[in-house]
Design a protein around this motif. Structure first.
Motif, short mmCIF file in Angstrom:
data_model
loop_
_atom_site.label_atom_id
_atom_site.label_comp_id
_atom_site.label_asym_id
_atom_site.label_seq_id
_atom_site.Cartn_x
_atom_site.Cartn_y
_atom_site.Cartn_z
N ARG A 7 1.29 -6.61 -10.42
CA ARG A 7 0.11 -5.77 -11.30
C ARG A 7 0.43 -4.14 -10.01
O ARG A 7 0.62 -4.15 -9.39
CB ARG A 7 -0.78 -6.00 -10.75
CG ARG A 7 -1.34 -7.62 -11.61
CD ARG A 7 -2.28 -8.07 -11.70
NE ARG A 7 -3.39 -7.44 -11.95
CZ ARG A 7 -4.12 -7.35 -12.74
NH1 ARG A 7 -3.07 -7.66 -14.33
NH2 ARG A 7 -5.03 -6.83 -13.71
N VAL A 8 -0.48 -3.16 -11.68
CA VAL A 8 0.23 -1.76 -10.19
C VAL A 8 -1.44 -1.69 -10.48
O VAL A 8 -1.92 -1.40 -10.94
CB VAL A 8 1.21 -0.79 -11.05
CG1 VAL A 8 1.02 0.72 -10.47
CG2 VAL A 8 2.88 -2.04 -11.41
N VAL A 9 -1.69 -1.17 -9.25
CA VAL A 9 -2.85 -0.12 -9.07
C VAL A 9 -2.37 1.29 -8.60
O VAL A 9 -1.68 1.47 -7.97
CB VAL A 9 -3.58 -0.39 -7.64
CG1 VAL A 9 -5.31 0.23 -7.68
CG2 VAL A 9 -3.87 -2.06 -7.74
N ALA A 10 -3.01 2.57 -9.90
CA ALA A 10 -2.82 3.64 -8.78
C ALA A 10 -4.21 4.33 -8.11
O ALA A 10 -5.52 3.70 -8.33
CB ALA A 10 -2.92 4.32 -10.02
N GLU A 11 -3.57 4.87 -6.97
CA GLU A 11 -4.68 5.38 -5.85
C GLU A 11 -5.09 6.62 -6.16
O GLU A 11 -4.49 7.41 -6.76
CB GLU A 11 -3.78 5.40 -4.50
CG GLU A 11 -3.62 3.87 -4.04
CD GLU A 11 -3.29 3.64 -2.40
OE1 GLU A 11 -2.25 4.10 -1.91
OE2 GLU A 11 -3.90 3.22 -1.53
N GLY A 12 -6.15 7.12 -5.99
CA GLY A 12 -6.66 8.99 -5.62
C GLY A 12 -6.75 8.93 -7.36
O GLY A 12 -6.69 9.97 -6.95
N VAL A 13 -7.40 8.06 -8.21
CA VAL A 13 -7.75 7.96 -9.44
C VAL A 13 -8.84 9.33 -9.27
O VAL A 13 -9.73 9.22 -9.13
CB VAL A 13 -7.94 7.74 -10.61
CG1 VAL A 13 -8.50 7.61 -11.66
CG2 VAL A 13 -6.77 6.94 -10.48
N MET A 28 8.89 -1.04 -13.83
CA MET A 28 9.64 -2.22 -13.53
C MET A 28 8.81 -3.36 -11.73
O MET A 28 9.36 -4.35 -11.59
CB MET A 28 9.72 -0.97 -11.59
CG MET A 28 11.15 -1.65 -10.39
SD MET A 28 10.68 -0.90 -9.11
CE MET A 28 8.82 -1.18 -8.47
N ALA A 29 7.87 -3.31 -11.67
CA ALA A 29 6.48 -3.86 -11.11
C ALA A 29 6.23 -4.58 -12.38
O ALA A 29 6.47 -5.96 -12.06
CB ALA A 29 5.23 -3.15 -10.87
N HIS A 30 6.12 -4.18 -13.42
CA HIS A 30 5.51 -5.54 -14.34
C HIS A 30 7.19 -6.32 -14.64
O HIS A 30 6.96 -7.61 -15.00
CB HIS A 30 5.43 -4.84 -15.83
CG HIS A 30 4.16 -4.04 -16.13
ND1 HIS A 30 3.70 -3.61 -16.66
CD2 HIS A 30 2.81 -4.20 -15.03
CE1 HIS A 30 2.32 -3.09 -16.70
NE2 HIS A 30 1.52 -3.84 -14.97
N ALA A 31 8.23 -5.62 -14.81
CA ALA A 31 9.91 -6.69 -14.89
C ALA A 31 9.89 -7.67 -13.70
O ALA A 31 9.98 -8.93 -14.31
CB ALA A 31 11.16 -5.88 -14.68
N ASP A 62 7.74 -11.85 -3.22
CA ASP A 62 6.40 -12.17 -4.33
C ASP A 62 5.21 -11.57 -4.19
O ASP A 62 4.69 -12.64 -4.37
CB ASP A 62 6.93 -13.65 -4.30
CG ASP A 62 5.90 -13.52 -5.66
OD1 ASP A 62 5.97 -13.45 -6.82
OD2 ASP A 62 5.66 -14.99 -5.39
N PHE A 63 5.31 -10.10 -3.90
CA PHE A 63 3.86 -9.39 -4.71
C PHE A 63 3.33 -9.14 -5.12
O PHE A 63 3.71 -9.60 -6.47
CB PHE A 63 4.04 -7.25 -3.50
CG PHE A 63 4.90 -7.33 -2.02
CD1 PHE A 63 3.46 -7.81 -1.03
CD2 PHE A 63 6.09 -7.46 -2.14
CE1 PHE A 63 4.07 -7.24 0.24
CE2 PHE A 63 5.87 -6.89 -0.59
CZ PHE A 63 5.37 -6.78 0.54
N ASP A 64 2.05 -9.65 -5.29
CA ASP A 64 1.02 -9.89 -6.23
C ASP A 64 0.82 -8.47 -6.75
O ASP A 64 0.08 -7.84 -8.16
CB ASP A 64 -0.18 -10.14 -5.64
CG ASP A 64 0.29 -11.98 -5.61
OD1 ASP A 64 -0.04 -12.77 -6.66
OD2 ASP A 64 0.37 -11.94 -4.00
N VAL A 65 0.47 -7.30 -6.46
CA VAL A 65 0.06 -5.45 -6.98
C VAL A 65 0.57 -4.96 -5.84
O VAL A 65 0.87 -4.79 -4.51
CB VAL A 65 -1.32 -6.32 -5.81
CG1 VAL A 65 -2.24 -4.24 -6.75
CG2 VAL A 65 -1.67 -6.81 -6.85
N ASP A 117 0.76 -1.55 -0.25
CA ASP A 117 0.01 0.21 0.09
C ASP A 117 0.36 1.12 -0.22
O ASP A 117 2.10 1.42 0.49
CB ASP A 117 -1.07 0.17 1.17
CG ASP A 117 -1.91 0.72 1.14
OD1 ASP A 117 -2.69 1.40 0.09
OD2 ASP A 117 -2.64 0.71 1.87
N ASP A 118 0.54 2.25 -0.56
CA ASP A 118 1.24 3.68 -0.12
C ASP A 118 2.90 2.71 -0.84
O ASP A 118 3.07 4.34 -0.82
CB ASP A 118 1.20 3.83 1.33
CG ASP A 118 -0.51 4.28 1.71
OD1 ASP A 118 -1.29 4.12 0.61
OD2 ASP A 118 -0.47 4.15 2.71
#
Ligand code: C2E
Ligand code: MG
Ligand code: MG
Ligand code: MG
Length: 282
Positions: free
Chosen positions: A233-239, A226-229, A196-199, A180-181
């Protein structure tokens, strides 16, 4: 009792100081009472998949249903709960409520998506997170894939409490781990890979920067690459805007979460949104 004016400023400072201390003590006592009286409720905010446009998961966000002051948001009580350690009890109450809600939805044959629960660094330090989560899942007979855990980078810094083993144990159970954050703390690339974080959830400060600067965009681009490598997966917060969605889509961000799509809502109001296309057309 009148005092000399030279002392006046000290008295002012003193009384303000003690008023602060008093207010904190009062709030702490109220928090304890609220935990006993079951005054906390969980709201849910969808996380939406860029590709499919539907909810992939929802974040559980606690609110305090105060008997006289009404609904109180986390920024007014989480910091003190963290300081006093009450966050441990509160955090596990939230986990209990989420598991019971997910079990209820499943039993009704409603559509279910995973729910992510924020777990504080203090919960990792002061309790056996893996055992508690496992117990909660078993008692409510829910599939581990329906619960996700959000932890901040600060949780990973503490070497004493075997965080790495705990996190690996949790993953083996089938519970996903989210950072998070992301970007506000000190996690290293090697930590991300080893655990091995998922997201990862990119902090909303970075999302806000998309509007302002080339550098802001460059930072998110770098995080996503970097994350995709690493297969994360990447989530953008606060959209909050269509422009942000368009930019994030162009940058191959996987998921978005924010007021533009939905505010956090009570359980009853979030359920009908599942399965529906929620992404605004950009
Ligand atoms: P967080 O885990 O990073 O949660 C996201 C916060 O961003 C939520 O604030 C959410 O309402 C807010 N948010 C979502 N979309 C937008 C947006 O588009 N714009 C803006 N400005 N804000 C957005 P909330 O619900 O007030 O929670 C604040 C923080 O309190 C959370 O940040 C989390 O750190 C903590 N928290 C909330 N519930 C729990 C809990 O059950 N346990 C623990 N340990 N912490 C919690
Ligand atoms: Mg969170
Ligand atoms: Mg966050
Ligand atoms: Mg936060």
């Amino acid at each position: 009792s009148v005092k000399t004016s030279s002392k006046g400023s000290y008295r002012f400072f003193d009384s303000e100081y003690s008023e602060n201390v008093l207010a904190r003590h009062r709030l702490e006592a109220e928090l304890r009472h609220a935990l006993e009286q079951d005054q906390f409720v969980v709201f849910y905010q969808p996380r939406v998949e860029m590709a499919g446009g539907t909810t992939s998961s929802m974040e559980a966000l606690v609110r305090w249903m105060h008997p006289t002051r009404g609904l109180i948001e986390p920024n007014e009580f989480i910091p003190l709960a963290e300081e006093t350690g009450l966050i441990v009890k509160l955090g596990w109450q939230v986990m209990e409520k989420v598991c019971s809600q997910v079990a209820f939805w499943s039993a009704q044959g409603r559509q279910t998506v995973p729910v992510s629960v924020n777990v504080s660094a203090r919960q990792f330090q002061e309790s056996d997170v893996a055992a508690i989560v496992q117990d909660c899942l078993q008692r409510h007979a829910i599939d581990p894939s329906l619960i996700e855990i959000e932890l901040t980078e600060s949780s990973m810094l503490d070497d004493k409490s075997n965080v790495v083993e705990t996190l690996q144990h949790i993953q083996k159970m089938g519970v996903k781990l989210l950072v998070d954050d992301f970007g506000t703390g000190y996690s290293s690339l090697s930590q991300l890979q080893r655990l091995d974080f998922d997201v990862i959830k990119v902090d909303r400060a970075f999302t806000a920067e998309l509007d302002n600067s080339r550098e802001g965009t460059a930072l998110i681009t770098a995080i996503i690459t970097m994350a995709h490598a690493l297969g994360i997966r990447v989530v953008a917060e606060g959209v909050e805007s269509l422009e942000q969605v368009a930019t994030l889509r162009a940058l191959h961000c996987d998921e978005v979460q924010g007021f533009l799509i939905s505010r956090p809502l009570p359980a009853a109001e979030i359920q009908p949104m599942l399965g529906r296309w929620l992404l605004p057309v950009t």
